[in-house]
Write a protein that holds these residues in place. Structure first.
Motif, PDB file in Angstrom:
ATOM      1  N   ARG A  23       0.342 -14.852  13.820  1.00  0.00           N
ATOM      2  CA  ARG A  23      -0.691 -13.978  13.251  1.00  0.00           C
ATOM      3  C   ARG A  23      -0.181 -12.545  13.238  1.00  0.00           C
ATOM      4  N   ILE A  24      -0.377 -11.854  12.125  1.00  0.00           N
ATOM      5  CA  ILE A  24       0.144 -10.497  11.965  1.00  0.00           C
ATOM      6  C   ILE A  24      -1.018  -9.518  11.942  1.00  0.00           C
ATOM      7  N   ILE A  25      -1.020  -8.617  12.925  1.00  0.00           N
ATOM      8  CA  ILE A  25      -2.093  -7.647  13.091  1.00  0.00           C
ATOM      9  C   ILE A  25      -1.515  -6.239  12.965  1.00  0.00           C
ATOM     10  N   SER A  26      -2.015  -5.460  12.003  1.00  0.00           N
ATOM     11  CA  SER A  26      -1.585  -4.073  11.846  1.00  0.00           C
ATOM     12  C   SER A  26      -2.579  -3.146  12.508  1.00  0.00           C
ATOM     13  N   VAL A  27      -2.068  -2.167  13.256  1.00  0.00           N
ATOM     14  CA  VAL A  27      -2.898  -1.140  13.880  1.00  0.00           C
ATOM     15  C   VAL A  27      -2.605   0.173  13.176  1.00  0.00           C
ATOM     16  N   THR A  28      -3.656   0.832  12.695  1.00  0.00           N
ATOM     17  CA  THR A  28      -3.458   2.039  11.895  1.00  0.00           C
ATOM     18  C   THR A  28      -4.492   3.089  12.260  1.00  0.00           C
ATOM     19  N   SER A  29      -4.333   4.276  11.676  1.00  0.00           N
ATOM     20  CA  SER A  29      -5.304   5.359  11.873  1.00  0.00           C
ATOM     21  C   SER A  29      -5.240   6.279  10.664  1.00  0.00           C
ATOM     22  N   GLY A  30      -6.338   6.960  10.392  1.00  0.00           N
ATOM     23  CA  GLY A  30      -6.353   7.858   9.245  1.00  0.00           C
ATOM     24  C   GLY A  30      -5.514   9.093   9.465  1.00  0.00           C
ATOM     25  N   GLY A 145       0.151   6.566   3.277  1.00  0.00           N
ATOM     26  CA  GLY A 145       1.448   6.350   2.632  1.00  0.00           C
ATOM     27  C   GLY A 145       1.569   4.973   2.008  1.00  0.00           C
ATOM     28  N   HIS A 146       2.448   4.871   1.033  1.00  0.00           N
ATOM     29  CA  HIS A 146       2.648   3.628   0.286  1.00  0.00           C
ATOM     30  C   HIS A 146       3.031   2.476   1.212  1.00  0.00           C
ATOM     31  N   THR A 147       3.977   2.725   2.121  1.00  0.00           N
ATOM     32  CA  THR A 147       4.426   1.673   3.036  1.00  0.00           C
ATOM     33  C   THR A 147       3.309   1.252   3.980  1.00  0.00           C
ATOM     34  N   VAL A 148       2.542   2.223   4.477  1.00  0.00           N
ATOM     35  CA  VAL A 148       1.429   1.918   5.381  1.00  0.00           C
ATOM     36  C   VAL A 148       0.417   1.010   4.687  1.00  0.00           C
ATOM     37  N   MET A 149       0.013   1.368   3.474  1.00  0.00           N
ATOM     38  CA  MET A 149      -1.008   0.593   2.775  1.00  0.00           C
ATOM     39  C   MET A 149      -0.517  -0.816   2.466  1.00  0.00           C
ATOM     40  N   ASN A 150       0.746  -0.953   2.131  1.00  0.00           N
ATOM     41  CA  ASN A 150       1.286  -2.291   1.858  1.00  0.00           C
ATOM     42  C   ASN A 150       1.274  -3.161   3.111  1.00  0.00           C
ATOM     43  N   PHE A 151       1.605  -2.569   4.261  1.00  0.00           N
ATOM     44  CA  PHE A 151       1.553  -3.317   5.514  1.00  0.00           C
ATOM     45  C   PHE A 151       0.127  -3.782   5.799  1.00  0.00           C
ATOM     46  N   LEU A 152      -0.839  -2.888   5.615  1.00  0.00           N
ATOM     47  CA  LEU A 152      -2.229  -3.232   5.902  1.00  0.00           C
ATOM     48  C   LEU A 152      -2.713  -4.365   5.013  1.00  0.00           C
ATOM     49  N   ASP A 156      -2.692 -10.173   8.383  1.00  0.00           N
ATOM     50  CA  ASP A 156      -3.829 -11.084   8.561  1.00  0.00           C
ATOM     51  C   ASP A 156      -5.065 -10.329   9.041  1.00  0.00           C
ATOM     52  N   ASP A 157      -4.868  -9.338   9.899  1.00  0.00           N
ATOM     53  CA  ASP A 157      -5.968  -8.559  10.456  1.00  0.00           C
ATOM     54  C   ASP A 157      -5.559  -7.097  10.541  1.00  0.00           C
ATOM     55  N   VAL A 158      -6.550  -6.200  10.417  1.00  0.00           N
ATOM     56  CA  VAL A 158      -6.308  -4.760  10.510  1.00  0.00           C
ATOM     57  C   VAL A 158      -7.213  -4.174  11.596  1.00  0.00           C
ATOM     58  N   ILE A 159      -6.618  -3.389  12.491  1.00  0.00           N
ATOM     59  CA  ILE A 159      -7.382  -2.637  13.483  1.00  0.00           C
ATOM     60  C   ILE A 159      -7.234  -1.159  13.153  1.00  0.00           C
ATOM     61  N   LEU A 160      -8.357  -0.496  12.913  1.00  0.00           N
ATOM     62  CA  LEU A 160      -8.369   0.924  12.555  1.00  0.00           C
ATOM     63  C   LEU A 160      -8.851   1.723  13.759  1.00  0.00           C
ATOM     64  N   LEU A 161      -7.988   2.597  14.249  1.00  0.00           N
ATOM     65  CA  LEU A 161      -8.312   3.407  15.424  1.00  0.00           C
ATOM     66  C   LEU A 161      -8.749   4.798  14.979  1.00  0.00           C
TER      67      LEU A 161
END
Length: 287
Positions: A23-30, A145-152, A156-161
């Motif tokens: 399972r692939i989980i991306s963690v991101t923030s604005g 960024g372009h790379t960030v949005m593509n990863f998200l 499978d899941d996105v966690i936004l901090l």
């Protein structure tokens, strides 16, 4: 907040549950500076405590610092794998508690623009992660960024901090708006960091949720919150994760609680994990 006993009950409830594929989980923030990398590392360590095999891909191209947070020095990065110089086993670092770390470097951007000639080698190498881990966590860069949005969009899941600060909430909304731009529903799990009271966390989430409902006609899920804790800063200065240096701290107990909820993704997943092949297929779709 749920107490430690609640976390342990959640652990017990999933002991015999095996993830169906990586399972692939991306963690991101604005925006930067909200504690994303430290949260990612400690969430990964909590999941290791729960019995999962976890690998983190350091996906922050400009400020790659998972290795700094763990007090280790990488010799090779994803760039060496994409060039064919090294294998996945040669760049993978073993961190605290057996946590796996994939240093990204400039190879993160290259991953989203793989030359078709190198694609077979990359899939073959990254495909071996299926046998090494149950969860691949991606610590993305902050922003749109372009790379960030593509990863998200490929995860499978996105966690936004975010934090309760108005600028952090506004920038978090920007991420959600960008994810909705192609009319594709991406379920986002929100974590509010650095809160002083439970009420502050819930009020912050409600502001964000109302904006999403009204203007984006979508929804978000509150995954949990993490209390402001001076021990976080001390752990950073020690270059050791909070879960190693101060495992009984209030902040780490919050993250353990959140890890219990993340474990629940395997019990009632919003969508089936696509594994590495599914991830790369979605990642490369725009190209």
């Amino acid at each position: 907040m749920h107490d430690q006993a609640t976390v342990l009950r959640k652990m017990a409830s999933r002991q015999n549950v095996k993830p169906a594929g990586l399972r692939i989980i991306s963690v991101t923030s604005g925006k930067g500076g909200v504690g994303k990398t430290n949260f990612t590392v400690n969430l990964a360590l909590s999941l290791v405590d729960f019995g999962y095999r976890v690998i983190i891909l350091d996906g922050d191209l400009g400020l790659a610092n998972i290795d700094i947070a763990c007090g280790i020095t990488p010799h090779f990065t994803l760039e060496h794998l994409l060039s064919g110089e090294k294998t996945i086993e040669e760049i993978l670092i073993t961190g605290p508690k057996g946590l796996g770390i994939l240093p990204g470097g400039s190879g993160v951007q290259d991953l989203a623009n793989i030359e078709r000639a190198n694609l077979e080698n990359v899939i073959r190498n990254l495909g071996r992660l299926e046998g090494m881990a149950d969860i691949l966590m991606i610590d993305t860069g902050a922003g749109l960024g372009h790379t960030v949005m593509n990863f998200l969009k490929a995860s499978d899941d996105v966690i936004l901090l975010t934090t309760p600060e108005p600028t952090a909430v506004t920038d978090a909304y920007g991420i959600l708006k960008a994810l909705r731009s192609d009319d594709k529903e991406v379920l986002v799990n929100v974590v509010i960091n650095r809160v002083h009271r439970e009420a502050d966390a819930k009020a912050t989430f409600e502001r964000l949720e109302k904006a999403v409902n009204k203007f984006l006609h979508g929804s978000v899920n509150l995954l949990g919150w993490v209390y402001e804790d001076p021990l976080v800063g001390k752990a950073i200065m020690n270059q050791e994760p909070l879960g190693v240096t101060y495992p009984d701290s209030s902040a780490y107990r919050c993250i353990q609680w959140i890890a219990g909820s993340v474990s629940g993704l395997y019990l009632q997943p919003p969508r089936k994990a696509g594994g590495i092949r599914g991830f790369l297929t979605r990642l490369l779709r725009p190209f």
